[in-house]
Design a protein around this motif. Structure first.
Motif, PDB file in Angstrom:
ATOM      1  N   TRP A 123       0.854  -1.183   0.000  1.00 21.00           N
ATOM      2  CA  TRP A 123       0.000   0.000   0.000  1.00 21.00           C
ATOM      3  C   TRP A 123       0.893   1.237   0.000  1.00 21.00           C
ATOM      4  O   TRP A 123       2.077   1.168   0.299  1.00 21.00           O
ATOM      5  CB  TRP A 123      -0.963   0.011   1.188  1.00 21.00           C
ATOM      6  CG  TRP A 123      -0.335   0.521   2.462  1.00 21.00           C
ATOM      7  CD1 TRP A 123       0.431  -0.194   3.336  1.00 21.00           C
ATOM      8  CD2 TRP A 123      -0.384   1.851   2.953  1.00 21.00           C
ATOM      9  NE1 TRP A 123       0.850   0.611   4.351  1.00 21.00           N
ATOM     10  CE2 TRP A 123       0.366   1.877   4.141  1.00 21.00           C
ATOM     11  CE3 TRP A 123      -0.983   3.018   2.508  1.00 21.00           C
ATOM     12  CZ2 TRP A 123       0.540   3.044   4.885  1.00 21.00           C
ATOM     13  CZ3 TRP A 123      -0.815   4.181   3.255  1.00 21.00           C
ATOM     14  CH2 TRP A 123      -0.072   4.180   4.433  1.00 21.00           C
ATOM     15  N   GLY A 124       0.302   2.359  -0.344  1.00 19.10           N
ATOM     16  CA  GLY A 124       1.049   3.611  -0.347  1.00 19.10           C
ATOM     17  C   GLY A 124       0.145   4.773  -0.714  1.00 19.10           C
ATOM     18  O   GLY A 124      -1.070   4.622  -0.843  1.00 19.10           O
ATOM     19  N   TRP A 125       0.757   5.915  -0.892  1.00 20.03           N
ATOM     20  CA  TRP A 125      -0.004   7.100  -1.296  1.00 20.03           C
ATOM     21  C   TRP A 125       0.925   8.016  -2.070  1.00 20.03           C
ATOM     22  O   TRP A 125       2.147   7.890  -1.992  1.00 20.03           O
ATOM     23  CB  TRP A 125      -0.608   7.818  -0.085  1.00 20.03           C
ATOM     24  CG  TRP A 125       0.385   8.655   0.658  1.00 20.03           C
ATOM     25  CD1 TRP A 125       1.299   8.209   1.568  1.00 20.03           C
ATOM     26  CD2 TRP A 125       0.593  10.048   0.511  1.00 20.03           C
ATOM     27  NE1 TRP A 125       2.050   9.244   2.010  1.00 20.03           N
ATOM     28  CE2 TRP A 125       1.640  10.392   1.386  1.00 20.03           C
ATOM     29  CE3 TRP A 125       0.007  11.043  -0.251  1.00 20.03           C
ATOM     30  CZ2 TRP A 125       2.109  11.697   1.501  1.00 20.03           C
ATOM     31  CZ3 TRP A 125       0.460  12.335  -0.140  1.00 20.03           C
ATOM     32  CH2 TRP A 125       1.496  12.657   0.726  1.00 20.03           C
ATOM     33  N   GLN A 126       0.333   8.909  -2.834  1.00 18.62           N
ATOM     34  CA  GLN A 126       1.114   9.887  -3.576  1.00 18.62           C
ATOM     35  C   GLN A 126       0.308  11.169  -3.708  1.00 18.62           C
ATOM     36  O   GLN A 126      -0.913  11.121  -3.867  1.00 18.62           O
ATOM     37  CB  GLN A 126       1.520   9.354  -4.944  1.00 18.62           C
ATOM     38  CG  GLN A 126       0.350   9.003  -5.825  1.00 18.62           C
ATOM     39  CD  GLN A 126       0.762   8.075  -6.947  1.00 18.62           C
ATOM     40  OE1 GLN A 126       1.319   7.010  -6.704  1.00 18.62           O
ATOM     41  NE2 GLN A 126       0.486   8.471  -8.165  1.00 18.62           N
ATOM     42  N   PRO A 127       0.977  12.321  -3.632  1.00 19.21           N
ATOM     43  CA  PRO A 127       0.271  13.581  -3.856  1.00 19.21           C
ATOM     44  C   PRO A 127      -0.047  13.721  -5.342  1.00 19.21           C
ATOM     45  O   PRO A 127       0.678  13.195  -6.190  1.00 19.21           O
ATOM     46  CB  PRO A 127       1.274  14.637  -3.396  1.00 19.21           C
ATOM     47  CG  PRO A 127       2.605  13.974  -3.485  1.00 19.21           C
ATOM     48  CD  PRO A 127       2.369  12.500  -3.302  1.00 19.21           C
ATOM     49  N   LEU A 128      -1.137  14.388  -5.644  1.00 13.93           N
ATOM     50  CA  LEU A 128      -1.527  14.606  -7.031  1.00 13.93           C
ATOM     51  C   LEU A 128      -1.828  16.077  -7.252  1.00 13.93           C
ATOM     52  O   LEU A 128      -2.361  16.758  -6.382  1.00 13.93           O
ATOM     53  CB  LEU A 128      -2.780  13.806  -7.384  1.00 13.93           C
ATOM     54  CG  LEU A 128      -2.667  12.298  -7.391  1.00 13.93           C
ATOM     55  CD1 LEU A 128      -4.018  11.682  -7.713  1.00 13.93           C
ATOM     56  CD2 LEU A 128      -1.644  11.842  -8.408  1.00 13.93           C
ATOM     57  N   SER A 129      -1.519  16.544  -8.425  1.00 13.35           N
ATOM     58  CA  SER A 129      -1.859  17.899  -8.820  1.00 13.35           C
ATOM     59  C   SER A 129      -2.263  17.854 -10.282  1.00 13.35           C
ATOM     60  O   SER A 129      -1.523  17.331 -11.121  1.00 13.35           O
ATOM     61  CB  SER A 129      -0.660  18.828  -8.630  1.00 13.35           C
ATOM     62  OG  SER A 129      -0.995  20.127  -9.020  1.00 13.35           O
ATOM     63  N   ARG A 130      -3.446  18.354 -10.577  1.00 15.10           N
ATOM     64  CA  ARG A 130      -3.938  18.309 -11.942  1.00 15.10           C
ATOM     65  C   ARG A 130      -4.808  19.526 -12.199  1.00 15.10           C
ATOM     66  O   ARG A 130      -5.736  19.789 -11.439  1.00 15.10           O
ATOM     67  CB  ARG A 130      -4.731  17.029 -12.162  1.00 15.10           C
ATOM     68  CG  ARG A 130      -5.100  16.804 -13.587  1.00 15.10           C
ATOM     69  CD  ARG A 130      -5.674  15.436 -13.762  1.00 15.10           C
ATOM     70  NE  ARG A 130      -5.990  15.267 -15.172  1.00 15.10           N
ATOM     71  CZ  ARG A 130      -6.460  14.185 -15.691  1.00 15.10           C
ATOM     72  NH1 ARG A 130      -6.675  13.140 -14.941  1.00 15.10           N
ATOM     73  NH2 ARG A 130      -6.725  14.100 -16.970  1.00 15.10           N
ATOM     74  N   PHE A 131      -4.494  20.269 -13.234  1.00 11.42           N
ATOM     75  CA  PHE A 131      -5.253  21.455 -13.612  1.00 11.42           C
ATOM     76  C   PHE A 131      -5.388  22.431 -12.441  1.00 11.42           C
ATOM     77  O   PHE A 131      -6.428  23.035 -12.229  1.00 11.42           O
ATOM     78  CB  PHE A 131      -6.643  21.084 -14.148  1.00 11.42           C
ATOM     79  CG  PHE A 131      -6.616  20.082 -15.264  1.00 11.42           C
ATOM     80  CD1 PHE A 131      -5.945  20.359 -16.444  1.00 11.42           C
ATOM     81  CD2 PHE A 131      -7.227  18.857 -15.138  1.00 11.42           C
ATOM     82  CE1 PHE A 131      -5.903  19.445 -17.482  1.00 11.42           C
ATOM     83  CE2 PHE A 131      -7.203  17.926 -16.160  1.00 11.42           C
ATOM     84  CZ  PHE A 131      -6.526  18.233 -17.336  1.00 11.42           C
ATOM     85  N   GLY A 132      -4.339  22.545 -11.642  1.00 11.16           N
ATOM     86  CA  GLY A 132      -4.349  23.459 -10.509  1.00 11.16           C
ATOM     87  C   GLY A 132      -5.018  22.900  -9.269  1.00 11.16           C
ATOM     88  O   GLY A 132      -4.987  23.523  -8.213  1.00 11.16           O
ATOM     89  N   ASN A 133      -5.641  21.732  -9.371  1.00  9.78           N
ATOM     90  CA  ASN A 133      -6.271  21.109  -8.206  1.00  9.78           C
ATOM     91  C   ASN A 133      -5.263  20.184  -7.544  1.00  9.78           C
ATOM     92  O   ASN A 133      -4.529  19.472  -8.214  1.00  9.78           O
ATOM     93  CB  ASN A 133      -7.508  20.307  -8.623  1.00  9.78           C
ATOM     94  CG  ASN A 133      -8.572  21.190  -9.216  1.00  9.78           C
ATOM     95  OD1 ASN A 133      -8.803  22.290  -8.748  1.00  9.78           O
ATOM     96  ND2 ASN A 133      -9.210  20.719 -10.268  1.00  9.78           N
ATOM     97  N   ARG A 134      -5.265  20.188  -6.227  1.00 17.70           N
ATOM     98  CA  ARG A 134      -4.356  19.325  -5.490  1.00 17.70           C
ATOM     99  C   ARG A 134      -5.152  18.258  -4.762  1.00 17.70           C
ATOM    100  O   ARG A 134      -6.318  18.432  -4.468  1.00 17.70           O
ATOM    101  CB  ARG A 134      -3.550  20.156  -4.506  1.00 17.70           C
ATOM    102  CG  ARG A 134      -2.666  21.165  -5.226  1.00 17.70           C
ATOM    103  CD  ARG A 134      -1.927  22.038  -4.261  1.00 17.70           C
ATOM    104  NE  ARG A 134      -1.059  21.218  -3.413  1.00 17.70           N
ATOM    105  CZ  ARG A 134      -0.659  21.597  -2.217  1.00 17.70           C
ATOM    106  NH1 ARG A 134      -1.036  22.745  -1.727  1.00 17.70           N
ATOM    107  NH2 ARG A 134       0.119  20.805  -1.497  1.00 17.70           N
ATOM    108  N   GLY A 135      -4.496  17.168  -4.480  1.00 18.53           N
ATOM    109  CA  GLY A 135      -5.141  16.083  -3.766  1.00 18.53           C
ATOM    110  C   GLY A 135      -4.147  14.969  -3.531  1.00 18.53           C
ATOM    111  O   GLY A 135      -2.931  15.180  -3.588  1.00 18.53           O
TER     112      GLY A 135
END
Length: 146
Positions: A123-135
């Protein structure tokens, strides 16, 4: 001198697929996600993974819905004998580290990722950024039995 042929496999490559389910910030999304995942796995002949996969998806989606204010998504991918289940949400903060197995019984919070840690192969996680949206995207993997 005898002529040798290079061996080539006529078997098709293992089937790969991916599904995404966009969900609102609503606790009912957990049930919708579990039922959708059950249908996907059943239709692809992976019934042996359903029970554990449903538990893992429910924990990931619950965290996305309970701990964030925006929409979320469930992603399910099958590649080379590995099922990856993940939940995207709009909160870029990392998930709380999972509890150790012995602490899960007495813990009031943090059981979800502890269960993911205990039941998943990885298991794991990663930060995401797309079209100025973060998550972030929190995921886990189950390997099919040989």
């Amino acid at each position: 001198m005898p002529e040798t042929e290079t061996e080539t496999s006529t078997e098709p490559a293992p089937e790969s697929w991916e599904y995404s389910l966009h969900i609102p910030n609503d606790l009912r999304a957990v049930t919708v996600s579990r039922r959708t995942l059950r249908l996907i796995l059943t239709m692809h002949g992976l019934i042996g993974l359903v029970d554990v996969a449903e538990l893992l998806a429910a924990e990931l989606v619950s965290n996305a819905v309970l701990h964030t204010k925006g929409p979320a998504a469930l992603r399910v991918r099958w590649t080379a004998g590995v099922l990856r289940i993940g939940a995207w949400d709009a909160d870029p903060r990392p998930p709380e580290p999972p509890q150790e197995l012995g602490q899960l019984v007495e813990a009031e919070d943090g059981r979800g990722l502890g269960m993911v840690r205990a039941c998943a192969d990885l298991w794991g996680w990663q930060p995401l950024s797309r079209f100025g949206n973060r998550g972030k995207f929190v995921w886990c993997e189950l390997r099919a039995a040989a």
